[in-house]
Motif scaffolding. Structure first.
Motif, PDB file in Angstrom:
ATOM      1  N   LEU A 140       0.822  -1.213   0.000  1.00 31.02           N
ATOM      2  CA  LEU A 140       0.000   0.000   0.000  1.00 31.02           C
ATOM      3  C   LEU A 140       0.854   1.261   0.000  1.00 31.02           C
ATOM      4  N   VAL A 141       1.907   1.260   0.813  1.00 29.67           N
ATOM      5  CA  VAL A 141       2.793   2.428   0.881  1.00 29.67           C
ATOM      6  C   VAL A 141       3.431   2.685  -0.483  1.00 29.67           C
ATOM      7  N   ILE A 142       3.922   1.621  -1.106  1.00 36.23           N
ATOM      8  CA  ILE A 142       4.558   1.768  -2.417  1.00 36.23           C
ATOM      9  C   ILE A 142       3.559   2.263  -3.452  1.00 36.23           C
ATOM     10  N   ALA A 143       2.360   1.652  -3.469  1.00 38.28           N
ATOM     11  CA  ALA A 143       1.337   2.054  -4.437  1.00 38.28           C
ATOM     12  C   ALA A 143       0.896   3.505  -4.216  1.00 38.28           C
ATOM     13  N   SER A 144       0.790   3.919  -2.947  1.00 42.42           N
ATOM     14  CA  SER A 144       0.380   5.297  -2.645  1.00 42.42           C
ATOM     15  C   SER A 144       1.430   6.293  -3.105  1.00 42.42           C
ATOM     16  N   LEU A 152      -6.209   3.419  -9.622  1.00 47.73           N
ATOM     17  CA  LEU A 152      -5.241   2.957  -8.625  1.00 47.73           C
ATOM     18  C   LEU A 152      -5.577   3.506  -7.256  1.00 47.73           C
ATOM     19  N   GLY A 153      -6.018   4.766  -7.214  1.00 48.27           N
ATOM     20  CA  GLY A 153      -6.404   5.368  -5.946  1.00 48.27           C
ATOM     21  C   GLY A 153      -7.580   4.644  -5.304  1.00 48.27           C
ATOM     22  N   PHE A 154      -8.557   4.245  -6.121  1.00 51.52           N
ATOM     23  CA  PHE A 154      -9.725   3.509  -5.606  1.00 51.52           C
ATOM     24  C   PHE A 154      -9.295   2.152  -5.061  1.00 51.52           C
ATOM     25  N   ALA A 155      -8.429   1.450  -5.818  1.00 53.13           N
ATOM     26  CA  ALA A 155      -7.957   0.134  -5.377  1.00 53.13           C
ATOM     27  C   ALA A 155      -7.172   0.236  -4.077  1.00 53.13           C
ATOM     28  N   VAL A 156      -6.318   1.254  -3.973  1.00 51.61           N
ATOM     29  CA  VAL A 156      -5.537   1.459  -2.755  1.00 51.61           C
ATOM     30  C   VAL A 156      -6.460   1.700  -1.562  1.00 51.61           C
ATOM     31  N   GLN A 174      -8.655   7.914   6.464  1.00 51.47           N
ATOM     32  CA  GLN A 174      -8.323   8.515   5.182  1.00 51.47           C
ATOM     33  C   GLN A 174      -8.813   7.666   4.011  1.00 51.47           C
ATOM     34  N   MET A 175      -8.692   6.349   4.130  1.00 52.71           N
ATOM     35  CA  MET A 175      -9.169   5.462   3.069  1.00 52.71           C
ATOM     36  C   MET A 175     -10.682   5.543   2.922  1.00 52.71           C
ATOM     37  N   LEU A 205       1.381   9.465 -10.487  1.00 55.73           N
ATOM     38  CA  LEU A 205       0.500   9.042 -11.580  1.00 55.73           C
ATOM     39  C   LEU A 205      -0.865   9.707 -11.523  1.00 55.73           C
ATOM     40  N   GLN A 206      -1.353   9.946 -10.285  1.00 55.06           N
ATOM     41  CA  GLN A 206      -2.688  10.523 -10.085  1.00 55.06           C
ATOM     42  C   GLN A 206      -3.761   9.702 -10.815  1.00 55.06           C
TER      43      GLN A 206
END
Length: 258
Positions: A175-179, A190-194, A247-248, A185-186
């Motif tokens: 999660l940290v890496i993807a965030s 990906l933001g929804f999946a995270v 936050q999620m 990337l914005q």
């Protein structure tokens, strides 16, 4: 008379065991209450700092709640390169805290935790520019209810949750890496999946951390200083679970200012 004498030690041992169990239970309750008290104070500091900074940063708001102008402070925090420092400061603070935790006294660790909570409040103040105050409050209470239920489940369950630990930590690293990647990337997908995966990961971590803290207190020979330090470290773990879950959920269910 001989029967009475023979049975007396048995009764005495039973009473001693009962007393020991009661004292252990009272000690555990006191320890967990200290964890939750420290965590609650940390959340209060974060909330007050976030609200205060957002009020100082905003110069104008439209009738629909959209921010139309920023003060010089707001421009510096949210519209200049300083925003990256503000955004990443909590992560740097956590890394510093983890390296120095063992050498700190419990009072220093508590002060550091509260300082971190203030830095987190500064970082989170931007949510008031993006989401409506009503939805922020609603999601906060949803998070509080979910957190309370998950932590209670972790405290009371007889099933060991230790097997979840490595899986959840791997998920957290992902999660940290993807965030961090999505900062550049914005990507909305990906933001929804995270956010969805993040809610599940931090929900599991809440129950796991609660059980872990309970077992560490019960099965470790802690003096008062070590128990106090563990209380602060435990509060930090649960605080991070709460804040990240909030936050999620906010990114999933919060109403954005139009």
């Amino acid at each position: 008379m001989s029967n009475f004498d023979r049975n007396a030690p048995v009764w005495g041992a039973g009473r001693a065991q009962q007393t020991s169990a009661v004292e252990m239970d009272q000690g555990l309750r006191s320890f967990m209450l200290g964890v939750y008290n420290n965590m609650t104070i940390g959340l209060a500091i974060t909330g007050l700092v976030a609200i205060g900074i957002s009020m100082l940063a905003v110069a104008g708001v439209s009738p629909t709640g959209k921010v139309t102008a920023l003060t010089p402070l707001g421009t510096a925090l949210y519209a200049s390169p300083l925003k990256w420092v503000v955004m990443l400061a909590p992560l740097a603070f956590i890394m510093f805290f983890s390296f120095k935790a063992e050498s700190m006294s419990s009072s220093t660790a508590r002060a550091m935790f509260f300082a971190f909570a203030a830095v987190m409040g500064l970082s989170m103040s931007s949510i008031f520019l993006v989401f409506t105050g009503e939805s922020i409050a609603r999601v906060f209470f949803i998070t509080a209810a979910a957190f309370g239920g998950l932590s209670l489940a972790g405290y009371t369950t007889k099933k060991s949750l230790s097997g979840m630990g490595s899986f959840l930590i791997m998920g957290l690293v992902g999660l940290v890496i993807a965030s961090l990647v999505n900062l550049f990337l914005q990507s909305s997908a990906l933001g929804f999946a995270v956010s969805v995966i993040g809610v599940l990961v931090f929900a599991g971590l809440t129950a796991w951390d609660t059980q872990r803290l309970k077992e560490m207190y019960l099965y470790s020979d802690l003096d008062s200083e070590s128990a106090a330090k563990l209380s602060v470290n435990g509060a930090l773990s649960l605080y991070l679970n709460f804040v990240n879950m909030f936050q999620m959920l906010l990114s999933l269910f919060g109403n954005r200012n139009e």
